[in-house]
Design a protein around this motif. Structure first.
Motif, PDB file in Angstrom:
ATOM      1  N   LEU A 217      11.316  62.877  35.663  1.00 12.59           N
ATOM      2  CA  LEU A 217      12.501  64.691  34.986  1.00 12.59           C
ATOM      3  C   LEU A 217      14.326  63.561  34.605  1.00 12.59           C
ATOM      4  CD1 LEU A 217      12.792  65.379  39.230  1.00 12.59           C
ATOM      5  CD2 LEU A 217      11.235  66.836  37.119  1.00 12.59           C
ATOM      6  N   HIS A 218      13.677  65.102  33.699  1.00 14.75           N
ATOM      7  CA  HIS A 218      15.398  64.551  32.914  1.00 14.75           C
ATOM      8  C   HIS A 218      16.386  65.921  32.909  1.00 14.75           C
ATOM      9  CE1 HIS A 218      12.514  61.729  30.204  1.00 14.75           C
ATOM     10  NE2 HIS A 218      11.398  62.015  31.069  1.00 14.75           N
ATOM     11  N   PRO A 219      17.757  65.105  33.774  1.00  9.29           N
ATOM     12  CA  PRO A 219      17.817  66.106  33.820  1.00  9.29           C
ATOM     13  C   PRO A 219      18.967  66.557  32.285  1.00  9.29           C
ATOM     14  CG  PRO A 219      18.781  64.036  35.056  1.00  9.29           C
ATOM     15  CD  PRO A 219      17.463  63.758  34.077  1.00  9.29           C
ATOM     16  N   PRO A 220      19.790  67.266  32.694  1.00  6.52           N
ATOM     17  CA  PRO A 220      20.022  68.025  31.155  1.00  6.52           C
ATOM     18  C   PRO A 220      21.671  66.784  30.916  1.00  6.52           C
ATOM     19  CG  PRO A 220      20.793  70.280  32.265  1.00  6.52           C
ATOM     20  CD  PRO A 220      19.621  68.756  32.712  1.00  6.52           C
ATOM     21  N   LEU A 221      21.800  66.489  29.729  1.00  3.22           N
ATOM     22  CA  LEU A 221      23.143  65.645  29.393  1.00  3.22           C
ATOM     23  C   LEU A 221      24.019  66.768  28.341  1.00  3.22           C
ATOM     24  CD1 LEU A 221      21.741  62.579  28.194  1.00  3.22           C
ATOM     25  CD2 LEU A 221      22.372  63.040  30.492  1.00  3.22           C
TER      26      LEU A 221
ATOM     27  N   ASN B  53      18.205  68.325  24.299  1.00  7.27           N
ATOM     28  CA  ASN B  53      17.134  68.376  24.797  1.00  7.27           C
ATOM     29  C   ASN B  53      15.914  68.441  23.773  1.00  7.27           C
ATOM     30  OD1 ASN B  53      15.028  67.488  26.853  1.00  7.27           O
ATOM     31  ND2 ASN B  53      15.819  68.715  27.998  1.00  7.27           N
ATOM     32  N   LEU B  54      15.002  67.589  23.198  1.00  6.40           N
ATOM     33  CA  LEU B  54      13.584  68.330  23.285  1.00  6.40           C
ATOM     34  C   LEU B  54      13.214  67.734  23.855  1.00  6.40           C
ATOM     35  CD1 LEU B  54      14.427  67.204  19.373  1.00  6.40           C
ATOM     36  CD2 LEU B  54      14.539  69.154  20.203  1.00  6.40           C
ATOM     37  N   VAL B  55      12.820  67.701  25.468  1.00  7.94           N
ATOM     38  CA  VAL B  55      11.914  66.650  25.696  1.00  7.94           C
ATOM     39  C   VAL B  55      10.580  68.117  26.222  1.00  7.94           C
ATOM     40  CG1 VAL B  55      10.893  65.979  28.596  1.00  7.94           C
ATOM     41  CG2 VAL B  55      13.219  65.048  27.325  1.00  7.94           C
ATOM     42  N   GLY B  56       9.186  68.123  25.618  1.00  8.59           N
ATOM     43  CA  GLY B  56       8.420  68.860  25.758  1.00  8.59           C
ATOM     44  C   GLY B  56       8.569  70.069  24.848  1.00  8.59           C
ATOM     45  N   LYS B  57       9.676  70.033  23.788  1.00 10.99           N
ATOM     46  CA  LYS B  57       9.175  70.189  22.619  1.00 10.99           C
ATOM     47  C   LYS B  57       9.082  69.951  21.214  1.00 10.99           C
ATOM     48  CE  LYS B  57      13.539  72.394  24.988  1.00 10.99           C
ATOM     49  NZ  LYS B  57      14.862  73.052  25.373  1.00 10.99           N
ATOM     50  N   THR B  58       8.079  68.968  21.115  1.00 12.83           N
ATOM     51  CA  THR B  58       8.108  68.414  19.717  1.00 12.83           C
ATOM     52  C   THR B  58       6.559  68.161  19.936  1.00 12.83           C
ATOM     53  OG1 THR B  58       8.542  65.797  20.668  1.00 12.83           O
ATOM     54  CG2 THR B  58      10.529  67.276  19.054  1.00 12.83           C
ATOM     55  N   THR B  59       6.176  67.671  19.047  1.00 11.64           N
ATOM     56  CA  THR B  59       4.631  67.578  18.884  1.00 11.64           C
ATOM     57  C   THR B  59       4.805  65.644  18.266  1.00 11.64           C
ATOM     58  OG1 THR B  59       4.993  67.962  15.838  1.00 11.64           O
ATOM     59  CG2 THR B  59       3.572  69.675  16.863  1.00 11.64           C
ATOM     60  N   THR B  60       3.676  65.190  18.687  1.00 14.07           N
ATOM     61  CA  THR B  60       3.669  63.452  17.946  1.00 14.07           C
ATOM     62  C   THR B  60       4.574  63.426  17.136  1.00 14.07           C
ATOM     63  OG1 THR B  60       2.095  63.518  19.058  1.00 14.07           O
ATOM     64  CG2 THR B  60       2.406  61.481  17.830  1.00 14.07           C
ATOM     65  N   ARG B  61       3.831  63.851  15.827  1.00 18.85           N
ATOM     66  CA  ARG B  61       4.241  64.092  14.417  1.00 18.85           C
ATOM     67  C   ARG B  61       5.957  64.270  14.361  1.00 18.85           C
ATOM     68  NH1 ARG B  61       2.058  65.216   8.244  1.00 18.85           N
ATOM     69  NH2 ARG B  61       0.603  64.486   9.426  1.00 18.85           N
ATOM     70  N   GLU B  62       5.995  64.988  15.040  1.00 17.17           N
ATOM     71  CA  GLU B  62       7.546  65.710  15.005  1.00 17.17           C
ATOM     72  C   GLU B  62       8.153  64.742  15.832  1.00 17.17           C
ATOM     73  OE1 GLU B  62       7.986  69.981  15.206  1.00 17.17           O
ATOM     74  OE2 GLU B  62       7.520  69.053  16.925  1.00 17.17           O
ATOM     75  N   LEU B  63       7.538  63.640  16.568  1.00 22.83           N
ATOM     76  CA  LEU B  63       8.613  62.872  17.576  1.00 22.83           C
ATOM     77  C   LEU B  63       8.341  61.276  16.820  1.00 22.83           C
ATOM     78  CD1 LEU B  63       9.282  61.087  19.954  1.00 22.83           C
ATOM     79  CD2 LEU B  63       7.306  60.495  20.345  1.00 22.83           C
TER      80      LEU B  63
END
Length: 76
Positions: A1-5, A10-20
């Motif tokens: 879990l990643h609570p918002p800071l 917050n890019l968790v789960g919103k990027t491809t491997t290339r974008e990471l």
């Protein structure tokens, strides 16, 4: 879990491997446990603070650009 800071993007789960890879390449530093991000940071020479436990031996997981915080040898 990643609570918002507050103030963090917050890019968790919103990027491809290339974008990471691109995010890591242009990052100032990274932090977290022994993960894919740890190894990608090492590949690009980005400083990384690794928060490890007592399972992974530093000689196996630490890179020259990594500050490896661990609990190896703390138990009798």
């Amino acid at each position: 879990l990643h609570p918002p800071l507050d103030g963090a993007l917050n890019l968790v789960g919103k990027t491809t491997t290339r974008e990471l890879f691109r995010l890591v390449r242009y990052a100032t530093a990274g932090t977290g446990p022994v993960t894919f991000l740890h190894h990608v940071s090492a590949a690009f020479g980005v400083p990384y603070v690794c928060l490890a436990g007592g399972r992974e031996d530093p000689s196996w997981e630490a890179y020259s650009t990594t500050t490896y915080l661990h609990t190896m040898g703390c138990l009798d």
